[in-house]
Design a protein around this motif. Structure first.
Motif, PDB file in Angstrom:
ATOM      1  N   SER A  68     -28.921  16.913  14.889  1.00 23.59           N
ATOM      2  CA  SER A  68     -28.380  16.863  15.546  1.00 23.59           C
ATOM      3  C   SER A  68     -28.253  18.115  16.771  1.00 23.59           C
ATOM      4  CB  SER A  68     -26.822  16.583  15.173  1.00 23.59           C
ATOM      5  OG  SER A  68     -25.436  15.776  15.827  1.00 23.59           O
ATOM      6  N   LYS A  69     -28.088  18.928  15.941  1.00 26.42           N
ATOM      7  CA  LYS A  69     -28.367  20.134  16.999  1.00 26.42           C
ATOM      8  C   LYS A  69     -29.467  20.634  17.650  1.00 26.42           C
ATOM      9  CE  LYS A  69     -26.647  23.938  15.199  1.00 26.42           C
ATOM     10  NZ  LYS A  69     -26.803  25.514  14.607  1.00 26.42           N
ATOM     11  N   ASN A  70     -31.036  19.810  17.022  1.00 32.61           N
ATOM     12  CA  ASN A  70     -32.445  19.615  17.723  1.00 32.61           C
ATOM     13  C   ASN A  70     -32.446  18.687  18.667  1.00 32.61           C
ATOM     14  OD1 ASN A  70     -32.835  22.105  15.845  1.00 32.61           O
ATOM     15  ND2 ASN A  70     -32.940  20.161  14.553  1.00 32.61           N
ATOM     16  N   LEU A  71     -31.475  17.845  18.701  1.00 34.76           N
ATOM     17  CA  LEU A  71     -30.521  16.611  19.564  1.00 34.76           C
ATOM     18  C   LEU A  71     -30.443  16.945  20.538  1.00 34.76           C
ATOM     19  CD1 LEU A  71     -31.489  13.781  16.589  1.00 34.76           C
ATOM     20  CD2 LEU A  71     -32.773  14.527  18.527  1.00 34.76           C
ATOM     21  N   GLY A  72     -29.923  18.619  20.986  1.00 39.48           N
ATOM     22  CA  GLY A  72     -28.961  18.812  21.763  1.00 39.48           C
ATOM     23  C   GLY A  72     -27.737  18.652  21.380  1.00 39.48           C
ATOM     24  N   LEU A  73     -27.207  18.130  20.056  1.00 41.58           N
ATOM     25  CA  LEU A  73     -25.723  17.603  20.389  1.00 41.58           C
ATOM     26  C   LEU A  73     -25.258  18.756  19.489  1.00 41.58           C
ATOM     27  CD1 LEU A  73     -26.721  14.374  19.457  1.00 41.58           C
ATOM     28  CD2 LEU A  73     -26.100  14.893  21.621  1.00 41.58           C
ATOM     29  N   ARG A  74     -23.696  18.432  19.539  1.00 39.09           N
ATOM     30  CA  ARG A  74     -23.112  19.345  18.480  1.00 39.09           C
ATOM     31  C   ARG A  74     -22.996  18.545  16.633  1.00 39.09           C
ATOM     32  NH1 ARG A  74     -19.196  17.050  21.525  1.00 39.09           N
ATOM     33  NH2 ARG A  74     -18.528  15.884  19.682  1.00 39.09           N
ATOM     34  N   PRO A  75     -23.259  19.777  16.158  1.00 37.55           N
ATOM     35  CA  PRO A  75     -23.384  19.316  14.968  1.00 37.55           C
ATOM     36  C   PRO A  75     -23.128  18.098  14.173  1.00 37.55           C
ATOM     37  CG  PRO A  75     -23.413  21.860  15.668  1.00 37.55           C
ATOM     38  CD  PRO A  75     -22.841  20.793  16.428  1.00 37.55           C
ATOM     39  N   GLU A  76     -22.309  17.445  14.188  1.00 40.08           N
ATOM     40  CA  GLU A  76     -20.875  16.964  13.525  1.00 40.08           C
ATOM     41  C   GLU A  76     -21.414  15.400  14.026  1.00 40.08           C
ATOM     42  OE1 GLU A  76     -18.043  18.405  16.959  1.00 40.08           O
ATOM     43  OE2 GLU A  76     -19.362  19.186  15.440  1.00 40.08           O
ATOM     44  N   VAL A  77     -21.671  15.429  15.653  1.00 39.91           N
ATOM     45  CA  VAL A  77     -21.599  14.687  15.978  1.00 39.91           C
ATOM     46  C   VAL A  77     -22.619  12.550  15.208  1.00 39.91           C
ATOM     47  CG1 VAL A  77     -23.485  13.567  18.132  1.00 39.91           C
ATOM     48  CG2 VAL A  77     -22.298  15.195  18.736  1.00 39.91           C
ATOM     49  N   ILE A  78     -23.826  12.677  14.803  1.00 43.94           N
ATOM     50  CA  ILE A  78     -24.431  11.766  13.976  1.00 43.94           C
ATOM     51  C   ILE A  78     -23.063  11.792  12.857  1.00 43.94           C
ATOM     52  CG2 ILE A  78     -26.023  11.516  12.518  1.00 43.94           C
ATOM     53  CD1 ILE A  78     -28.192  13.131  13.656  1.00 43.94           C
ATOM     54  N   ALA A  79     -22.867  12.426  12.288  1.00 37.98           N
ATOM     55  CA  ALA A  79     -21.855  12.464  11.171  1.00 37.98           C
ATOM     56  C   ALA A  79     -20.993  11.330  10.973  1.00 37.98           C
ATOM     57  CB  ALA A  79     -21.731  13.593  10.261  1.00 37.98           C
ATOM     58  N   ASN A  80     -20.338  11.503  12.710  1.00 37.17           N
ATOM     59  CA  ASN A  80     -19.445  11.070  13.206  1.00 37.17           C
ATOM     60  C   ASN A  80     -19.436   9.332  13.283  1.00 37.17           C
ATOM     61  OD1 ASN A  80     -17.555  13.790  12.567  1.00 37.17           O
ATOM     62  ND2 ASN A  80     -17.370  14.460  15.164  1.00 37.17           N
ATOM     63  N   ARG A  81     -20.566   9.468  13.500  1.00 36.80           N
ATOM     64  CA  ARG A  81     -20.904   7.775  13.945  1.00 36.80           C
ATOM     65  C   ARG A  81     -21.405   7.242  12.186  1.00 36.80           C
ATOM     66  NH1 ARG A  81     -23.157   6.365  18.340  1.00 36.80           N
ATOM     67  NH2 ARG A  81     -23.222   4.295  17.534  1.00 36.80           N
ATOM     68  N   CYS A  82     -21.508   8.089  11.706  1.00 37.32           N
ATOM     69  CA  CYS A  82     -21.653   7.446  10.458  1.00 37.32           C
ATOM     70  C   CYS A  82     -20.256   6.816   9.329  1.00 37.32           C
ATOM     71  CB  CYS A  82     -22.186   8.054   8.880  1.00 37.32           C
ATOM     72  SG  CYS A  82     -24.121   8.169   9.483  1.00 37.32           S
ATOM     73  N   ASP A  83     -19.246   7.217  10.312  1.00 38.18           N
ATOM     74  CA  ASP A  83     -18.083   6.826   9.930  1.00 38.18           C
ATOM     75  C   ASP A  83     -17.373   7.063   8.238  1.00 38.18           C
ATOM     76  OD1 ASP A  83     -14.915   6.043  10.382  1.00 38.18           O
ATOM     77  OD2 ASP A  83     -15.517   4.285   9.532  1.00 38.18           O
ATOM     78  N   ALA A 121     -34.584   1.005   7.217  1.00 33.20           N
ATOM     79  CA  ALA A 121     -33.882   0.676   8.095  1.00 33.20           C
ATOM     80  C   ALA A 121     -32.315   1.433   7.212  1.00 33.20           C
ATOM     81  CB  ALA A 121     -33.194  -0.471   7.398  1.00 33.20           C
ATOM     82  N   ASP A 122     -32.388   2.920   7.292  1.00 35.02           N
ATOM     83  CA  ASP A 122     -31.588   3.994   7.146  1.00 35.02           C
ATOM     84  C   ASP A 122     -31.628   5.369   8.186  1.00 35.02           C
ATOM     85  OD1 ASP A 122     -33.442   4.581   6.132  1.00 35.02           O
ATOM     86  OD2 ASP A 122     -32.695   5.825   4.174  1.00 35.02           O
ATOM     87  N   LEU A 123     -30.677   6.256   7.692  1.00 33.14           N
ATOM     88  CA  LEU A 123     -30.720   7.454   8.568  1.00 33.14           C
ATOM     89  C   LEU A 123     -31.691   8.176   7.866  1.00 33.14           C
ATOM     90  CD1 LEU A 123     -27.129   7.983   8.769  1.00 33.14           C
ATOM     91  CD2 LEU A 123     -28.439   7.904  10.452  1.00 33.14           C
ATOM     92  N   LEU A 124     -31.420   8.541   6.695  1.00 28.95           N
ATOM     93  CA  LEU A 124     -32.738   9.262   5.990  1.00 28.95           C
ATOM     94  C   LEU A 124     -32.788   9.206   4.783  1.00 28.95           C
ATOM     95  CD1 LEU A 124     -33.424  12.110   7.659  1.00 28.95           C
ATOM     96  CD2 LEU A 124     -32.475  12.797   5.603  1.00 28.95           C
TER      97      LEU A 124
END
Length: 349
Positions: A178-193, A223-226
């Motif tokens: 997430s940080k590598n993409l220029g986002l806050r570290p929690e952005v991807i995790a937050n989208r995972c709900d 078909a997943d994240l990681l």
């Protein structure tokens, strides 16, 4: 819904071993014609040091290498990941010591969970040379224990410890990405709900007398994240497809996880910035291959689509993929066969 198929292990044993005649449903002679890179190609999969990602003095350079691996390969090997050796060896022993019990059982209709192959929709469909057991593992309340083997006696406690440790590693990786993409570290995790969900699949690929004419696992992207893959024994078979159509064999480093970033992260969340790469498994003529794959996905309450923060970051950029709720997402997943990039194509606008 997937039709039940016979255990390949049982079929091979009943026919007298790997030298037995291969049923026509498993034969794919076209595989022998595929170009496979030899020699130095095996070393091309990048190796990322997890501890260097976490240390302040080395994190910048190692994060840049991780970012490049996700953009160029979509695959990397993760070394020094910190999962304790006894946890790793415990899950290996549970799978290798009683593979007949681990890779057997039942699957519920229309479900990912349980024993068997996915996307078997007809009696004459070509099949993979594999026995698979797929279980939901994290968070614990998602588990359906009737699918969990109770032999060996330590299987359930071992898988509990392993899945928890691997989930922690995956969460840290997603934060760094997430940080590598220029986002806050929690952005991807937050989208995972709620931190998302994890499932684990045990894979057994029995030996085959016509190994060059069968496929252990058909070409596909996850078909997943990681996905974090653990090699259980020393028999290799994973291959990654390159842009020129050739296949690169992956030789897992000792103690490493082989990591690939799935469709949801590589193409959908990142709107094409990261790559979703096809891979397959080939089988050995003399020995079985055993592995354990841990899949990390958004939760059932998540909305799946390009991250608004990324699309808004580039002037003139438009979303390349649909934004759907989880139920619609899973409907698209089950309607697509495990074949090439068909699932991802269904998500494109």
């Amino acid at each position: 819904m997937s039709l039940p198929v016979l255990s390949v292990q049982a079929m091979v044993a009943a026919a007298g071993g790997a030298a037995a005649r291969v049923p026509a449903r498993y034969l794919r002679p076209e595989v022998a014609a595929d170009a496979v890179v030899a020699g130095d190609g095996e070393a091309a999969i990048p190796a990322i040091d997890f501890q260097r990602l976490l240390q302040r003095e080395t994190s910048h350079d190692e994060s840049a290498r991780l970012h490049e691996a996700c953009q160029e390969w979509g695959f990397f090997q993760l070394i020094n990941h910190g999962v304790p050796d006894d946890v790793i060896e415990g899950v290996k022993a549970s799978v290798e010591g009683n593979k007949e019990a681990v890779c057997s059982g039942t699957r519920g209709p229309g479900q990912l969970e349980g024993y068997g192959q996915l996307f078997v929709v007809s009696e004459d469909q070509k099949l993979d040379w594999a026995d698979l057991l797929h279980l939901y593992t994290q968070p614990p309340h998602h588990r359906n224990m009737r699918f969990w083997p109770d032999k060996p006696d330590t299987f359930r406690s071992t898988l509990d410890a392993y899945s928890s440790a691997v989930k922690s590693v995956a969460d840290r990786l997603l934060s760094i990405m997430s940080k590598n993409l220029g986002l806050r570290p929690e952005v991807i995790a937050n989208r995972c709900d709620g931190g998302g969900v994890q499932s684990v699949r045990m894979n057994c690929y029995p030996p085959c007398s016509e190994a060059d004419k069968v496929v252990g696992l058909s070409p596909h992207s996850d078909a997943d994240l990681l996905t974090l893959l653990l090699q259980v024994n020393e028999v290799h078979g994973l291959q990654v497809k390159r842009d020129d159509g050739s296949w690169v064999p992956v030789r897992p480093l000792d103690g490493a996880f082989v990591v690939n970033v799935g469709d949801v992260l590589q193409q959908i969340f990142t709107n094409g910035r990261y790559r979703s790469v096809e891979h397959r498994v080939v089988v050995n003529a003399e020995r079985e291959r055993l592995s354990v794959a841990a899949f990390h996905s958004p939760s059932v309450h998540a909305t799946i689509g390009p991250l608004r923060e990324l699309v808004a970051d580039q002037e003139g950029e438009v979303a390349m993929y649909k934004t759907v709720d989880h139920e619609s997402f899973m409907g698209l997943f089950f309607s697509a066969k495990l074949e090439s990039k068909s699932f991802l194509q269904r998500m494109k606008l």
